[in-house]
Design an enzyme around this catalytic site. Sequence first.
Site, mmCIF file in Angstrom:
data_model
loop_
_atom_site.group_PDB
_atom_site.id
_atom_site.type_symbol
_atom_site.label_atom_id
_atom_site.label_comp_id
_atom_site.label_asym_id
_atom_site.label_seq_id
_atom_site.Cartn_x
_atom_site.Cartn_y
_atom_site.Cartn_z
ATOM 1 N N ASP A 98 1.878 3.707 -13.660
ATOM 2 C CA ASP A 98 1.606 3.389 -15.065
ATOM 3 C C ASP A 98 2.814 3.842 -15.880
ATOM 4 O OD1 ASP A 98 0.604 3.291 -17.784
ATOM 5 O OD2 ASP A 98 -1.409 3.215 -16.909
ATOM 6 N N ASN A 149 -6.514 6.264 -26.537
ATOM 7 C CA ASN A 149 -6.917 6.184 -25.131
ATOM 8 C C ASN A 149 -8.120 7.067 -24.810
ATOM 9 O OD1 ASN A 149 -3.411 6.297 -24.208
ATOM 10 N ND2 ASN A 149 -4.663 4.495 -24.590
ATOM 11 N N ARG A 171 -12.103 6.545 -23.706
ATOM 12 C CA ARG A 171 -12.529 5.930 -22.446
ATOM 13 C C ARG A 171 -11.728 6.407 -21.240
ATOM 14 N NH1 ARG A 171 -9.079 3.107 -25.221
ATOM 15 N NH2 ARG A 171 -7.428 1.873 -24.254
ATOM 16 N N ASP A 181 -4.960 -4.077 -17.943
ATOM 17 C CA ASP A 181 -5.671 -4.998 -18.831
ATOM 18 C C ASP A 181 -4.763 -6.107 -19.347
ATOM 19 O OD1 ASP A 181 -4.081 -3.626 -20.596
ATOM 20 O OD2 ASP A 181 -5.673 -3.146 -22.019
ATOM 21 N N CYS A 209 -8.631 -15.233 -3.263
ATOM 22 C CA CYS A 209 -7.936 -14.291 -4.140
ATOM 23 C C CYS A 209 -8.291 -14.583 -5.590
ATOM 24 C CB CYS A 209 -6.418 -14.363 -3.929
ATOM 25 S SG CYS A 209 -5.652 -15.878 -4.553
ATOM 26 N N CYS A 254 -7.838 -18.069 -6.802
ATOM 27 C CA CYS A 254 -8.834 -19.052 -6.384
ATOM 28 C C CYS A 254 -9.824 -19.317 -7.516
ATOM 29 C CB CYS A 254 -9.589 -18.557 -5.151
ATOM 30 S SG CYS A 254 -8.626 -18.561 -3.629
ATOM 31 N N CYS A 290 -8.533 -5.170 -24.212
ATOM 32 C CA CYS A 290 -9.053 -3.997 -24.915
ATOM 33 C C CYS A 290 -8.354 -3.807 -26.249
ATOM 34 C CB CYS A 290 -8.859 -2.739 -24.065
ATOM 35 S SG CYS A 290 -9.847 -2.732 -22.562
ATOM 36 N N CYS A 348 -5.741 -23.357 -3.766
ATOM 37 C CA CYS A 348 -5.205 -22.188 -4.458
ATOM 38 C C CYS A 348 -3.677 -22.180 -4.368
ATOM 39 C CB CYS A 348 -5.760 -20.912 -3.833
ATOM 40 S SG CYS A 348 -5.053 -19.399 -4.541
ATOM 41 N N CYS A 378 -2.868 -18.631 -1.965
ATOM 42 C CA CYS A 378 -3.435 -18.239 -0.661
ATOM 43 C C CYS A 378 -3.893 -19.407 0.193
ATOM 44 C CB CYS A 378 -4.581 -17.240 -0.852
ATOM 45 S SG CYS A 378 -6.106 -17.956 -1.502
ATOM 46 N N CYS A 404 -4.870 -10.134 -38.232
ATOM 47 C CA CYS A 404 -5.551 -10.009 -36.936
ATOM 48 C C CYS A 404 -6.397 -8.739 -36.980
ATOM 49 C CB CYS A 404 -4.563 -10.003 -35.782
ATOM 50 S SG CYS A 404 -3.486 -8.553 -35.727
#
Length: 390
Positions: A66, A74, A77, A134, A174, A177, A191, A248, A251, A344
């Site tokens: 990360d 943050n 959660r 996310d 996957c 798909c 989020c 797909c 895959c 927004c």
Amino acid sequence: MSFIEPILTDEEVERYSRQLLLREIGVKGQEKLKKSSVLVIGAGGLGSPALLYLAGAGVGSIGIIDGDNIDLSNLHRQIIYNTEDIGSSKSEAAAERIKKINPGIDVKPYHNYITMENASLIIQDFDVVINGTDNFSTRYLVNDTCVKLGIPLVDASAVMYEGQVAVYMPNNGCYRCLYPNPPEGKNAPSCSNSGVFGALVGIMGSIQAMEALKVLLNIGHIYDSRLIYFNSLTGNFQTLLRKPNPNCPICSNNISKDLKYAEECDIVENKQPFELDNEVKHYEVKPLELNVLKKDKSSYKVIDIRDRDMFNRGHIEGAILVDETNLPQKIEELKSQYNLIIVCQFGKISKHIQKEYNDIGIKNIWSLDGGIINWERYNLPLVKLDKTYS
């Protein structure tokens, strides 16, 4: 007489005693976990509970990737962090936390992002991958890399009150798909622009840890042929049976060389005072200023780019709702008649849009600083079409 040293130490036997009692796990299963490795991509709302349970269960090697630092938004959660961690690297703070839970495991923090250049190099060293990001570009890149390397992927997402989770085993379909290409537009649900119920991501992340452990132990029925939906408001789980898509793009036998990835925009905050001055490069209107300016209907037009549900819950009087895909056409139509103010939910997407137009020389477009959330902080009036939120 020589003795063979046991794989599990006395301390580990005590630590995992309740897990060792389970017939499907036992000593052999615990030894298997100790030799296993899991990569968690995204140490956020989903990654937090997943990491805690993987460490507690005794997975021998855990990777955490990360590139973000911890901020105050943050903490509602992302339960692996606390207030004192704000400003620190997520991967490093998470690694420190789970080492305190289980000092016997090997933890590898990567303070960067998964990219097309490093994805295979990092992912290839792990037995299972958990995706807790996310954004769509990472989700598709991780999926494609796991398919190419033949590594199981436990994928989940959570937005607002709903979550979904699935396990993609090698040669059994996957993510592409189900969703061949990422959604277009920078306002795709996430989020950051739609919000999320904190306890929901805890549930979905815990399910991810559970499924990863089942894959490592080869026990139970994993979600490899199912997509599980959970609505936290109703409490209902729904199961969608899935199978590989013969067409797909990643895959199947019809692999595409032109795979699409969603564009990610890191918006750098560059707040400027509101001024009607063409020399100012970045315009932001404060809520109290817009409350005055919106009364001049002949000169200013407020354009709300949120979805219809959010618009109906509450919008600024006189605002017009414009889908982001139709925004360029609407701006072209109105820019010669009005000063345009883009709105927004949090002010980040509108800020980015404003800057794009400013950079090509269109100077009469502004963004509402902090979005509708900031407008509500000042207790300014909203028109509500959905009376449920009155």
